[in-house]
Design an enzyme around this catalytic site. Structure first.
Site, PDB file in Angstrom:
ATOM      1  N   ASN A   7       0.864  -1.191   0.000  1.00 48.90           N
ATOM      2  CA  ASN A   7       0.000   0.000   0.000  1.00 48.90           C
ATOM      3  C   ASN A   7       0.896   1.235   0.000  1.00 48.90           C
ATOM      4  O   ASN A   7       1.469   1.586   1.040  1.00 48.90           O
ATOM      5  CB  ASN A   7      -0.894  -0.037   1.258  1.00 48.90           C
ATOM      6  CG  ASN A   7      -1.700   1.234   1.417  1.00 48.90           C
ATOM      7  OD1 ASN A   7      -1.823   2.030   0.482  1.00 48.90           O
ATOM      8  ND2 ASN A   7      -2.250   1.423   2.606  1.00 48.90           N
ATOM      9  N   LYS A   9       0.114   4.283  -0.346  1.00 51.00           N
ATOM     10  CA  LYS A   9      -0.519   5.486   0.210  1.00 51.00           C
ATOM     11  C   LYS A   9      -0.254   6.684  -0.708  1.00 51.00           C
ATOM     12  O   LYS A   9      -0.287   6.542  -1.926  1.00 51.00           O
ATOM     13  CB  LYS A   9      -0.025   5.726   1.644  1.00 51.00           C
ATOM     14  CG  LYS A   9      -0.115   4.468   2.515  1.00 51.00           C
ATOM     15  CD  LYS A   9       0.059   4.756   3.969  1.00 51.00           C
ATOM     16  CE  LYS A   9      -0.063   3.451   4.759  1.00 51.00           C
ATOM     17  NZ  LYS A   9      -0.141   3.640   6.184  1.00 51.00           N
ATOM     18  N   HIS A  93      -9.593   1.528   4.986  1.00 48.98           N
ATOM     19  CA  HIS A  93      -8.332   1.746   5.702  1.00 48.98           C
ATOM     20  C   HIS A  93      -8.562   2.781   6.808  1.00 48.98           C
ATOM     21  O   HIS A  93      -9.335   3.718   6.635  1.00 48.98           O
ATOM     22  CB  HIS A  93      -7.260   2.235   4.718  1.00 48.98           C
ATOM     23  CG  HIS A  93      -5.889   2.212   5.305  1.00 48.98           C
ATOM     24  ND1 HIS A  93      -5.452   3.183   6.176  1.00 48.98           N
ATOM     25  CD2 HIS A  93      -4.874   1.328   5.179  1.00 48.98           C
ATOM     26  CE1 HIS A  93      -4.212   2.893   6.557  1.00 48.98           C
ATOM     27  NE2 HIS A  93      -3.845   1.776   5.963  1.00 48.98           N
ATOM     28  N   GLU A  95      -6.910   5.187   7.708  1.00 44.70           N
ATOM     29  CA  GLU A  95      -6.641   6.577   7.279  1.00 44.70           C
ATOM     30  C   GLU A  95      -7.833   7.145   6.515  1.00 44.70           C
ATOM     31  O   GLU A  95      -8.078   8.344   6.541  1.00 44.70           O
ATOM     32  CB  GLU A  95      -5.349   6.618   6.454  1.00 44.70           C
ATOM     33  CG  GLU A  95      -4.126   6.444   7.348  1.00 44.70           C
ATOM     34  CD  GLU A  95      -2.922   5.813   6.682  1.00 44.70           C
ATOM     35  OE1 GLU A  95      -2.885   5.713   5.437  1.00 44.70           O
ATOM     36  OE2 GLU A  95      -2.006   5.384   7.430  1.00 44.70           O
ATOM     37  N   GLU A 165      -5.494  -4.408  11.081  1.00 43.94           N
ATOM     38  CA  GLU A 165      -4.516  -3.323  11.147  1.00 43.94           C
ATOM     39  C   GLU A 165      -4.782  -2.472  12.393  1.00 43.94           C
ATOM     40  O   GLU A 165      -5.537  -1.494  12.330  1.00 43.94           O
ATOM     41  CB  GLU A 165      -4.644  -2.430   9.913  1.00 43.94           C
ATOM     42  CG  GLU A 165      -4.253  -3.100   8.625  1.00 43.94           C
ATOM     43  CD  GLU A 165      -3.578  -2.101   7.692  1.00 43.94           C
ATOM     44  OE1 GLU A 165      -2.452  -2.394   7.271  1.00 43.94           O
ATOM     45  OE2 GLU A 165      -4.149  -1.041   7.414  1.00 43.94           O
ATOM     46  N   GLY A 171       2.461   2.779  10.755  1.00 42.64           N
ATOM     47  CA  GLY A 171       3.426   3.858  10.557  1.00 42.64           C
ATOM     48  C   GLY A 171       4.154   4.274  11.825  1.00 42.64           C
ATOM     49  O   GLY A 171       4.660   5.395  11.915  1.00 42.64           O
TER      50      GLY A 171
HETATM   51  P1  PGA Z   1       2.743   0.736   7.650  1.00 40.15           P
HETATM   52  O1  PGA Z   1       1.270   0.889   7.053  1.00 40.15           O
HETATM   53  O2  PGA Z   1       3.319  -0.536   7.114  1.00 40.15           O
HETATM   54  O3  PGA Z   1       3.484   1.959   7.155  1.00 40.15           O
HETATM   55  O4  PGA Z   1       2.629   0.709   9.122  1.00 40.15           O
HETATM   56  C1  PGA Z   1       0.431  -0.211   6.932  1.00 40.15           C
HETATM   57  C2  PGA Z   1      -0.885   0.206   6.362  1.00 40.15           C
HETATM   58  O5  PGA Z   1      -1.380   1.287   6.733  1.00 40.15           O
HETATM   59  O6  PGA Z   1      -1.467  -0.493   5.542  1.00 40.15           O
END
Ligand code: PGA
Length: 252
Positions: A7, A9, A93, A95, A165, A171
């Site tokens: 992903n 982003k 997600h 976010e 998740e 992150g």
């Molecule tokens: P990350 O993100 O690996 O940067 O922690 C995972 C995600 O949000 O799918």
């Protein structure tokens, strides 16, 4: 089968997304054992689709709208994603829930829309730090799964991927432990058993983990038989790290 979902982003410029996909395409892995999909920004889907032509790496989107066409300014049609060659769409997600105000109802509509186009939804669920501290995590995740999959029918070879998740692990370099992930995988698995026949859960549904997965910890997650793969954010935007992760998955 172990899924390695990248992903990206909004972390890379379109030119960087195209060149990263050209490099990932060359990483060797056994398709019968590992499935890799790349999820660039919408701006790069066409270029990445072209770059991935003839390779065994799949194309995916980070989101979509829940209608195929109409007066929906700024939205992206699942039908058009399918036409571009997308096979996977990330839905719900954290976010999107946080920055775009996506509700469980919207997420449910998107899951239906993705399945209607015969693509595979990667449905993200997970609790926040506060919810975990309040000992609400099981309830929150169970409810997210139930809402997201409300009235969803799984027929034929249609697949469904659930990504656990935890919001606090995304992150942050603070991944869940495999034990914490396994615990929630069980919660998700039992929720799925309440929603679908056992044979569907066994054959069509997959549960993966996401949140600060990197080359150093991926093995611990993939070694768990109940973990069907990983959703990788930050580390998937760095070729050295992502190619290492594919190689590790392939070697297990
Ligand atoms: P990350 O993100 O690996 O940067 O922690 C995972 C995600 O949000 O799918």
């Amino acid at each position: 089968m172990k899924y390695i979902i990248g992903n990206w982003k909004m972390k890379l410029a379109p030119t960087d997304e195209a060149s990263l996909s050209r490099k990932v395409k060359k990483v060797p892995f056994d398709q019968g054992h590992v499935t890799v999909s790349l999820h660039p920004t919408f701006l790069s889907l066409q270029a990445v689709a072209r770059a991935l032509q003839g390779s065994s790496v799949y194309l995916g989107a980070q989101d979509c709208f829940y209608e195929d066409a109409g007066a929906y300014t700024g939205e992206i049609s699942p039908a058009h994603l399918k036409n571009l060659g997308c096979e996977y769409v990330i839905v719900g997600h954290s976010e999107r829930r946080r920055f775009a105000g996506e509700t469980d109802e919207i997420i449910n509509k998107k899951v239906h829309a993705v399945i209607n186009e015969h693509m595979i939804p990667i449905v993200c669920v997970g609790e926040t730090q506060e919810q975990r501290q309040a000992d609400n995590k099981d309830h929150i995740v169970r409810r997210q799964v139930e809402h997201a999959l409300h009235d969803v029918n799984v027929v034929g070879a249609q697949k469904l991927i659930l990504a656990y998740e935890p919001v606090w692990a995304i992150g942050t370099s603070n991944a869940a432990t495999p034990r914490e992930a396994m615990y929630m995988h069980q919660v998700i698995y039992h929720t799925l058993l309440d929603l679908f026949p056992k044979s569907i859960v066994a054959e069509n549904a997959f549960i993966i983990y996401g949140g600060s997965v990197d080359p150093d910890n991926i093995r611990d997650f993939l070694n768990e038989p109940a973990v069907d793969g990983v959703l990788v954010g930050g580390a998937s935007t760095k070729f050295d790290e992502f190619s290492k992760m594919i190689a590790i998955a392939n070697s297990l």
